[in-house]
Design a protein around this motif. Structure first.
Motif, short mmCIF file in Angstrom:
data_model
loop_
_atom_site.label_atom_id
_atom_site.label_comp_id
_atom_site.label_asym_id
_atom_site.label_seq_id
_atom_site.Cartn_x
_atom_site.Cartn_y
_atom_site.Cartn_z
N GLU A 154 0.84 -1.19 0.00
CA GLU A 154 0.00 0.00 0.00
C GLU A 154 0.88 1.24 0.00
O GLU A 154 1.82 1.34 0.78
N ARG A 156 1.28 5.66 -0.04
CA ARG A 156 0.74 6.82 0.65
C ARG A 156 0.92 8.06 -0.22
O ARG A 156 1.91 8.20 -0.91
N GLU A 161 -4.49 12.76 2.07
CA GLU A 161 -4.87 11.47 2.66
C GLU A 161 -5.81 10.78 1.67
O GLU A 161 -6.57 11.44 0.97
N TRP A 162 -5.78 9.47 1.63
CA TRP A 162 -6.71 8.72 0.80
C TRP A 162 -8.07 8.75 1.49
O TRP A 162 -8.23 8.29 2.62
#
Length: 175
Positions: A154, A156, A161-162
């Motif tokens: 994953e 970033r 921010e996701w």
């Protein structure tokens, strides 16, 4: 996971493959004769600053490779194979072998390994894919089958921010 290059000829391809090996935690095995010296700047440039982190072993010839890797489960990538690379199950410690750019893996080796010879599908009027692209395609399938073990799965964002987008939501930055 292991990548084996049988008599590679182009330093930039080997450098790119070395970088892919570093990114995936994969060992690189080079079987001589090589078409370049390991000190060539094209090799290091293609591998960028990752080359010093590469786990690489050089062998005098194919016989030397087999002697130093007894019992190795070797999958041979070739345009001549009957099986597609996605039709086999790759073990976590298997060896993915690729031949030299100009000729591939010798047919006498392929004929002795029909069940572990694999191909990447492509248009029939194209001779082959670039070696470093072929390595990446087959390697990532083998890694996928093994759950990308030990790899970061994953990413970033650096400045954001996701968040799950809501229906009709505007995006930042005018995109």
């Amino acid at each position: 996971m292991n990548i084996v290059l049988l008599e590679p000829e182009i330093p930039q391809n080997t450098g790119n493959i070395g970088r892919t090996c570093c990114a995936t935690g994969t060992r690189l095995h080079l079987i001589e004769p090589l078409g370049f010296r390991l000190s060539e700047k094209e090799l290091k440039r293609a591998g960028m600053d990752y080359w010093n982190r590469l786990d690489v072993t050089v062998y005098e010839n194919y016989k030397d490779f087999l002697a130093k890797n007894p019992g190795a489960r070797i999958y041979m990538a070739t345009t001549k194979a009957r099986k597609v690379y996605t039709e086999v199950s790759y073990e976590p410690d298997c060896y993915l072998m690729f031949g030299k750019e100009s000729a591939g893996i010798p047919e006498e080796l392929l004929a002795a390994h029909p069940d572990t010879s694999v191909r990447i599908p492509m248009n029939p009027d194209i001779r082959s894919l670039n070696l470093s692209n072929s390595v990446a395609v087959v390697l990532y399938e083998a890694l996928r089958q093994n759950g990308f073990s030990g790899m970061q799965r994953e990413g970033r964002l650096r400045d954001y921010e996701w968040n799950e987008p809501s229906a009709g939501a505007e995006t930042r930055g005018g995109f």
